[in-house]
Design a protein around this motif. Structure first.
Motif, short mmCIF file in Angstrom:
data_model
loop_
_atom_site.label_atom_id
_atom_site.label_comp_id
_atom_site.label_asym_id
_atom_site.label_seq_id
_atom_site.Cartn_x
_atom_site.Cartn_y
_atom_site.Cartn_z
N ARG A 1 -37.07 -49.95 41.50
CA ARG A 1 -37.37 -50.40 40.13
C ARG A 1 -37.95 -51.81 40.11
NH1 ARG A 1 -38.23 -46.56 36.65
NH2 ARG A 1 -36.58 -45.04 36.64
N GLU A 2 -37.53 -52.65 41.04
CA GLU A 2 -38.07 -54.00 41.09
C GLU A 2 -39.54 -53.99 41.51
OE1 GLU A 2 -35.44 -56.08 43.70
OE2 GLU A 2 -33.74 -55.81 42.36
N THR A 3 -39.88 -53.13 42.47
CA THR A 3 -41.25 -53.04 42.97
C THR A 3 -42.14 -52.25 42.03
OG1 THR A 3 -40.38 -53.12 45.22
CG2 THR A 3 -42.65 -52.40 44.96
N TYR A 4 -41.61 -51.15 41.49
CA TYR A 4 -42.36 -50.27 40.60
C TYR A 4 -41.56 -50.04 39.32
CZ TYR A 4 -44.83 -49.24 44.92
OH TYR A 4 -45.54 -49.36 46.08
N PRO A 5 -41.62 -50.97 38.37
CA PRO A 5 -40.80 -50.85 37.16
C PRO A 5 -41.12 -49.60 36.33
CG PRO A 5 -42.26 -52.76 37.02
CD PRO A 5 -42.40 -52.19 38.39
N ASP A 6 -42.34 -49.06 36.47
CA ASP A 6 -42.72 -47.87 35.71
C ASP A 6 -42.70 -46.60 36.55
OD1 ASP A 6 -43.09 -49.29 33.32
OD2 ASP A 6 -45.08 -49.91 33.95
N PHE A 7 -41.94 -46.61 37.64
CA PHE A 7 -41.79 -45.43 38.50
C PHE A 7 -41.22 -44.29 37.66
CE2 PHE A 7 -39.34 -42.60 41.16
CZ PHE A 7 -40.13 -42.43 42.28
N GLN A 8 -41.83 -43.11 37.76
CA GLN A 8 -41.34 -41.94 37.05
C GLN A 8 -41.28 -40.75 38.00
OE1 GLN A 8 -43.73 -41.11 33.62
NE2 GLN A 8 -43.19 -43.02 32.61
N LEU A 9 -40.23 -39.97 37.87
CA LEU A 9 -40.10 -38.73 38.62
C LEU A 9 -40.21 -37.58 37.64
CD1 LEU A 9 -39.47 -37.16 41.25
CD2 LEU A 9 -37.08 -37.21 40.53
N HIS A 10 -41.09 -36.66 37.93
CA HIS A 10 -41.28 -35.47 37.12
C HIS A 10 -40.66 -34.31 37.90
CE1 HIS A 10 -44.07 -37.94 34.83
NE2 HIS A 10 -44.52 -38.34 36.00
N ILE A 11 -39.54 -33.81 37.43
CA ILE A 11 -38.78 -32.80 38.17
C ILE A 11 -39.43 -31.43 38.01
CG2 ILE A 11 -36.56 -31.60 38.33
CD1 ILE A 11 -35.26 -34.23 37.39
N ASP A 12 -39.69 -30.79 39.15
CA ASP A 12 -40.25 -29.45 39.18
C ASP A 12 -39.15 -28.39 39.30
OD1 ASP A 12 -42.91 -30.44 39.16
OD2 ASP A 12 -42.87 -30.66 41.34
N ARG A 13 -38.12 -28.73 40.06
CA ARG A 13 -37.10 -27.72 40.36
C ARG A 13 -35.80 -28.38 40.80
NH1 ARG A 13 -38.03 -23.52 45.24
NH2 ARG A 13 -36.08 -22.42 45.08
N MET A 14 -34.69 -27.80 40.38
CA MET A 14 -33.36 -28.23 40.83
C MET A 14 -32.66 -27.01 41.41
SD MET A 14 -32.30 -30.75 37.69
CE MET A 14 -30.75 -31.23 38.41
N ILE A 15 -32.02 -27.21 42.57
CA ILE A 15 -31.38 -26.09 43.27
C ILE A 15 -29.92 -26.44 43.53
CG2 ILE A 15 -31.38 -24.66 45.35
CD1 ILE A 15 -34.40 -25.56 45.62
N ASP A 16 -29.03 -25.64 42.99
CA ASP A 16 -27.60 -25.78 43.27
C ASP A 16 -27.34 -25.04 44.57
OD1 ASP A 16 -24.82 -25.57 43.42
OD2 ASP A 16 -24.58 -25.01 41.32
N THR A 17 -26.87 -25.73 45.58
CA THR A 17 -26.68 -25.11 46.90
C THR A 17 -25.39 -24.30 46.98
OG1 THR A 17 -25.51 -27.02 47.82
CG2 THR A 17 -27.93 -26.99 48.01
N GLY A 18 -24.57 -24.34 45.93
CA GLY A 18 -23.31 -23.62 45.95
C GLY A 18 -22.16 -24.45 46.49
N GLY A 19 -22.44 -25.63 46.97
CA GLY A 19 -21.42 -26.55 47.45
C GLY A 19 -21.46 -27.82 46.62
N GLU A 20 -21.39 -28.95 47.29
CA GLU A 20 -21.44 -30.23 46.58
C GLU A 20 -22.86 -30.77 46.41
OE1 GLU A 20 -17.28 -32.42 47.65
OE2 GLU A 20 -18.85 -32.54 49.17
N ASP A 21 -23.84 -30.14 47.07
CA ASP A 21 -25.20 -30.66 47.05
C ASP A 21 -26.08 -30.01 46.00
OD1 ASP A 21 -24.61 -32.36 49.15
OD2 ASP A 21 -25.42 -31.01 50.69
N VAL A 22 -26.96 -30.82 45.43
CA VAL A 22 -28.00 -30.36 44.52
C VAL A 22 -29.31 -30.90 45.06
CG1 VAL A 22 -28.92 -30.49 42.17
CG2 VAL A 22 -26.45 -30.38 42.53
N VAL A 23 -30.30 -30.03 45.21
CA VAL A 23 -31.62 -30.44 45.68
C VAL A 23 -32.52 -30.61 44.46
CG1 VAL A 23 -33.63 -29.79 47.08
CG2 VAL A 23 -31.32 -29.16 47.83
N VAL A 24 -33.22 -31.73 44.42
CA VAL A 24 -34.16 -32.01 43.33
C VAL A 24 -35.55 -32.16 43.95
CG1 VAL A 24 -34.80 -33.58 41.47
CG2 VAL A 24 -32.37 -33.17 41.98
N LEU A 25 -36.48 -31.35 43.47
CA LEU A 25 -37.86 -31.39 43.96
C LEU A 25 -38.75 -31.84 42.82
CD1 LEU A 25 -37.90 -27.96 45.83
CD2 LEU A 25 -37.32 -30.22 46.76
N GLY A 26 -39.59 -32.81 43.09
CA GLY A 26 -40.44 -33.31 42.02
C GLY A 26 -41.65 -34.05 42.52
#
Length: 107
Positions: free
Chosen positions: A35-60
Motif C-alpha cells: 500500500r505504501e508503494t502502490y496506494p491505488d493497488f486493486q485486486l479483481h477477484i476471479d475465483r475463490m476456492i474452499d479447499t475443504g480445510g483451513e485454506d482458501v485459494v483466491v485467484l485474481g
C-alpha cells in the motif's frame, strides 16, 4: 487495509523466493509495504476456492498505476489464505494462479 480486522496479530505473510521481499514476515504490519508503494493497488477477484480445510485459494488480477513511472502495472496473482477461528493466520502470495493452486493441493 480493509482486511486488517480479519488478520491475526501474529499472522504469517509468506512470499516465494522470486519475490522482491522473499521469505516469511510475521504480524499485520507485513501488509503495509504494498500500500505504501502502490496506494491505488486493486485486486479483481476471479475465483475463490474452499479447499475443504483451513485454506482458501483466491485467484485474481491486479492493477496498480505507476505513479512515479507513469506505467500501469497489471497481471495475475494467486493467494492462499489459511483461516482459523475466523481470522487469517497465514497468507501466501504467488505471481501465477497455477502456483497458488499447487501450493494448496488443488492442482
Amino acid at each position: 487495509e480493509s482486511v486488517r480486522a480479519f488478520l491475526a496479530e501474529d499472522m504469517e505473510y509468506v512470499n516465494p523466493n522470486y519475490a522482491v521481499e522473499p521469505g516469511t514476515r510475521v504480524g499485520r504490519s507485513a501488509f503495509g509495504s504494498v500500500r505504501e508503494t502502490y496506494p491505488d493497488f486493486q485486486l479483481h477477484i476471479d475465483r475463490m476456492i474452499d479447499t475443504g480445510g483451513e485454506d482458501v485459494v483466491v485467484l485474481g488480477r491486479y492493477t496498480a498505476p505507476g505513479d512515479a513511472s507513469g506505467i500501469r502495472l497489471e497481471g495475475d496473482h494467486g493467494y492462499v489464505w489459511t483461516i482459523r477461528d475466523g481470522l487469517a493466520v497465514r497468507f501466501q502470495w504467488y505471481q501465477a494462479h497455477r502456483e497458488a493452486l499447487e501450493a494448496a493441493g488443488c492442482d
